[in-house]
Design a protein around this motif. Structure first.
Motif, PDB file in Angstrom:
ATOM      1  N   TYR A   1      -3.546 -51.320  25.231  1.00 28.01           N
ATOM      2  CA  TYR A   1      -4.991 -51.519  25.061  1.00 28.01           C
ATOM      3  C   TYR A   1      -5.609 -50.397  24.233  1.00 28.01           C
ATOM      4  O   TYR A   1      -6.385 -50.643  23.306  1.00 28.01           O
TER       5      TYR A   1
ATOM      6  N   ASP B   1     -14.997 -54.191  24.355  1.00 24.17           N
ATOM      7  CA  ASP B   1     -14.053 -53.800  25.408  1.00 24.17           C
ATOM      8  C   ASP B   1     -13.493 -55.021  26.136  1.00 24.17           C
ATOM      9  O   ASP B   1     -12.286 -55.093  26.414  1.00 24.17           O
TER      10      ASP B   1
ATOM     11  N   ALA C   1     -11.090 -57.005  23.853  1.00 25.26           N
ATOM     12  CA  ALA C   1      -9.848 -56.242  23.683  1.00 25.26           C
ATOM     13  C   ALA C   1      -9.014 -56.261  24.959  1.00 25.26           C
ATOM     14  O   ALA C   1      -7.784 -56.372  24.912  1.00 25.26           O
ATOM     15  N   ARG C   2      -9.657 -56.157  26.132  1.00 28.74           N
ATOM     16  CA  ARG C   2      -8.915 -56.216  27.396  1.00 28.74           C
ATOM     17  C   ARG C   2      -8.203 -57.550  27.547  1.00 28.74           C
ATOM     18  O   ARG C   2      -7.048 -57.615  27.961  1.00 28.74           O
TER      19      ARG C   2
ATOM     20  N   ARG D   1      -7.295 -51.649  20.714  1.00 27.83           N
ATOM     21  CA  ARG D   1      -8.678 -52.090  20.898  1.00 27.83           C
ATOM     22  C   ARG D   1      -9.541 -51.898  19.655  1.00 27.83           C
ATOM     23  O   ARG D   1     -10.571 -52.565  19.508  1.00 27.83           O
TER      24      ARG D   1
ATOM     25  N   CYS E   1      -6.499 -53.427  33.913  1.00 27.29           N
ATOM     26  CA  CYS E   1      -5.716 -53.449  32.670  1.00 27.29           C
ATOM     27  C   CYS E   1      -4.279 -53.085  33.024  1.00 27.29           C
ATOM     28  O   CYS E   1      -3.995 -51.950  33.396  1.00 27.29           O
TER      29      CYS E   1
END
Length: 677
Positions: free
Chosen positions: A534, A499, A502-503, A538, A528
């Motif tokens: 996202y 997470d 990916a953020r 992700r 975000c």
């Protein structure tokens, strides 16, 4: 009095056929431009011809509309003076006049004055009131000796008071035609755009004139026109733009177009000069309205703040100089988003950043934007972007914008994040490379020595396998690698890793900040700025293993599936850069930051085989997959010798049926056994 009015009405109706014929003759004899100017001649630009004799020469006062008589009265006329100067006609005359109020026969007592201009915009009621005014008589001409006329008949437009100027335009005159008819020696009024003025000059004149005044200071005619466009006293004082201002010219009702022309708009000026001026020039003017140094958030009216909020602004983003959070192409915007975008001043091309502008024009725009500014005059967001491109206050002071090592790199050599920040600053691939189309391209005549036995692919479209080594004790995550909760780490370490990475790659958060709260939202969760991107992207970050040796994480960055997605090698470079910069989104992440600050990353091969060996293995596997349990017997068969090791097809079918029967029997026994338990 009623009988007189009725007789005139009957006379008008009985002669309608003649008037229509005269109108058709007039249309045939005049150019379409002249007729159009007769109908909507309220804009500043017009021809120099005067048609007063045709329009008013033999028009009795009683046949003027309410708006016409009111306008002529403001110019100094009265009924007696008018009728002496405009005697009863001796020939048939046809006449067209447009005003944005109803046309009415004399005899109207004024009791419904508040309804003037309140015609229903969705219907055509009252069209009959806008009738042709004419009378007929013999062909014998008459003359008059009346010479008494108001002073306004010889005055220049600029010498009239504002109410009289509005009356002139209500009557269908432009500045040019008023001078041509009344006093040809008059010069053009100072401070008003000339007929050949650019669209942006007209916009500037409107924004710095009409829209800076208070509602009570506006004359009645201007207020009437503004009300047709959706304004009211409350809206004007609150600066709450009507939805009309988000519409294209063609989407306005005819009476709204007429009101806009009366105020000074042209179709191009109404649409913010989208088709009449350079996109880069309009973008530069628009950026002045979002400059926090020139226009702080606190001075923006609340309704306009709400419109900015709809496209992703808040006070912090505004004062930092960040762009709007709404990150869509204009064509992808929802209807309510288009309304907000257009009301705050954008149109389709400026919202998209002028993608079709010429490189040299954009280069001049970027140069003019930064070459005279000191480092402290840049917004917070601009300084962050330049820092990401290798700049700092000392380098800027010594050499300005171009004094950065990043300019020695081609556009392709920049990371994805650096490219995004360069575009935020106004650059494109062309301007970054000085509008040189050949810089950085390989020489087609040069010998290419491409290695054939490398273990890491050089393809930009490849999937990347990476290894992140985190210099912290493995005991911190050993009880929670796959989700067995421990007190210090409430979620799976693998989930936190995926997470957070990916953020940092897909949320479009602030690229650099020493303030950890920059990356925390109002609910206390990781921030975000682009949740839609996202969610879509992700899945491209997938952990394979987490092993001991400090904390060693092997993970994949999946290749891009479309040209609009960022390629995996570029994502790897972004992670590499963020681990080196302690004020990056990854190092400041509230969940993963403490791990990212002591981590390093490297790319490792997907396999120990070279690319050629992988291709050979792939080819062999494609050939081998054709042979299975049912087809392997063909390898032992030789059709030339008549040998066949494969059983007949009916035998294969029987075998398949027996297998299916056995499976069914086995499943039935299991069901019975389960029911017994």
């Amino acid at each position: 009095m009623a009988l007189v009015a009725m007789s005139r009405l009957v006379l008008c109706v009985s002669s309608l056929r003649i008037a229509v014929c005269l109108l058709l003759i007039r249309l045939a004899a005049s150019s379409s431009q002249d007729i159009w100017e007769d109908l909507v001649g309220r804009e500043l630009q017009d021809t120099t011809s005067c048609n007063d004799a045709r329009r008013w020469g033999q028009m009795p006062w009683n046949y003027l509309s309410y708006q016409e008589s009111r306008s002529w009265t403001s110019l100094g006329w009265n009924q007696l003076m008018w009728d002496r100067a405009h005697p009863i006609p001796t020939t048939t005359a046809a006449m067209i006049t447009t005003t944005f109020g109803r046309r009415m026969l004399r005899g109207y007592d004024g009791s419904d004055e508040d309804k003037i201009g309140a015609e229903d915009e969705e219907s055509d009621q009252g069209a009959g009131d806008r009738r042709l005014q004419f009378v007929t008589s013999t062909l014998t001409p008459t003359t008059t000796s009346t010479t008494v006329i108001p002073m306004s008949e010889t005055m220049c437009y600029q010498d009239l008071n504002e109410g009289q100027q509005d009356a002139v335009r209500t009557l269908g005159y432009s500045i040019t035609t008023w001078h041509a008819c009344k006093n040809p020696t008059c010069p053009w009024p100072p401070g008003i755009p000339k007929p050949d003025a650019s669209c942006l000059e007209v916009r500037h004149w409107l924004n710095n004139g009409l829209y800076t005044r208070t509602w009570v200071d506006l004359p009645t005619d201007k207020r009437d026109a503004l009300e047709l466009l959706g304004w009211s006293n409350t809206r004007w004082n609150e600066w709450n733009h009507p939805l009309t201002y988000a519409k294209l010219w063609a989407d306005l009702l005819p009476r709204q177009q007429e009101a806009a022309r009366f105020l000074g708009y042209t179709p191009d000026a109404w649409e913010r000069c989208e088709k009449a001026a350079s996109c880069i020039e309009r973008l530069a003017l628009l950026e002045n309205t979002t400059n926090p140094f020139q226009r702080p958030w606190s001075v923006i009216p609340r309704p306009l703040q709400d419109r900015y909020a709809e496209i992703g602004y808040d006070e912090k983003r505004w004062m930092n100089g960040d762009g709007p959070k709404l990150n869509k192409q204009y064509i992808d915007l929802l209807p309510h988003e288009i309304v907000a975008v257009r009301i705050v001043g954008y149109v389709s091309d400026t919202w998209d950043g002028c993608p079709l502008s010429q490189c040299t024009e954009r280069y001049a725009y970027v140069k003019a934007r930064y070459e005279t500014k000191m480092w402290t005059q840049l917004t917070v967001a601009q300084r962050r972007a330049w820092q990401l491109l290798g700049h700092n206050a000392r380098l800027w002071t010594d050499g300005g914008m171009f004094n950065t090592i990043s300019f020695q790199s081609t556009w392709a050599e920049l990371s994805n994040e650096q490219q995004q920040q360069a575009m935020f600053l106004g650059h494109s691939e062309g301007t970054w490379q000085g509008c040189s189309t050949q810089w950085g391209k390989p020489d087609p005549n040069a010998t290419q020595n491409t290695p054939t036995s490398g273990v890491i692919s050089t393809s930009i479209e490849r999937t990347v396998r990476a290894r992140m080594t985190i210099r912290r004790p493995f005991a911190e995550v050993s009880g929670n690698v796959y989700g067995a909760a421990v007190a210090r780490l409430p979620s799976s370490f693998i989930k936190i890793f995926e997470d957070a990475v990916a953020r940092s790659l897909f949320c479009r958060n602030t690229p650099l900040s020493n303030d950890p709260t920059e990356y925390i939202d109002s609910e206390g969760k990781p921030a975000c700025n682009d949740p839609e991107l996202y969610v879509r992207q992700r899945h491209r970050v997938k952990v394979m293993t987490v092993t001991e040796g400090s904390i060693v994480v092997d993970f994949f960055l999946a290749r891009n599936q479309t040209v609009l997605e960022l390629p995996a090698p570029g994502l790897f470079q972004d992670i590499q850069r963020m681990l080196e910069e302690k004020s990056s989104p990854l190092c400041q992440d509230m969940e993963f930051g403490k791990f990212a600050k002591v981590a390093v990353i490297e790319e490792i091969p997907l396999s120990h085989l070279s690319e050629d060996e992988l291709q050979q293995a792939y080819t062999f596997e494609r050939m081998r997959e054709a042979w299975g349990e049912d087809t392997a017997c063909q390898l032992l068969s030789d059709a030339r010798e008549g040998n066949s090791a494969c059983p007949p097809k009916h035998a294969q079918a029987g075998s398949a049926r027996r297998s299916a029967s056995l499976l069914f029997t086995f499943a039935t026994l299991l069901t019975i056994f389960a029911s017994m338990l």
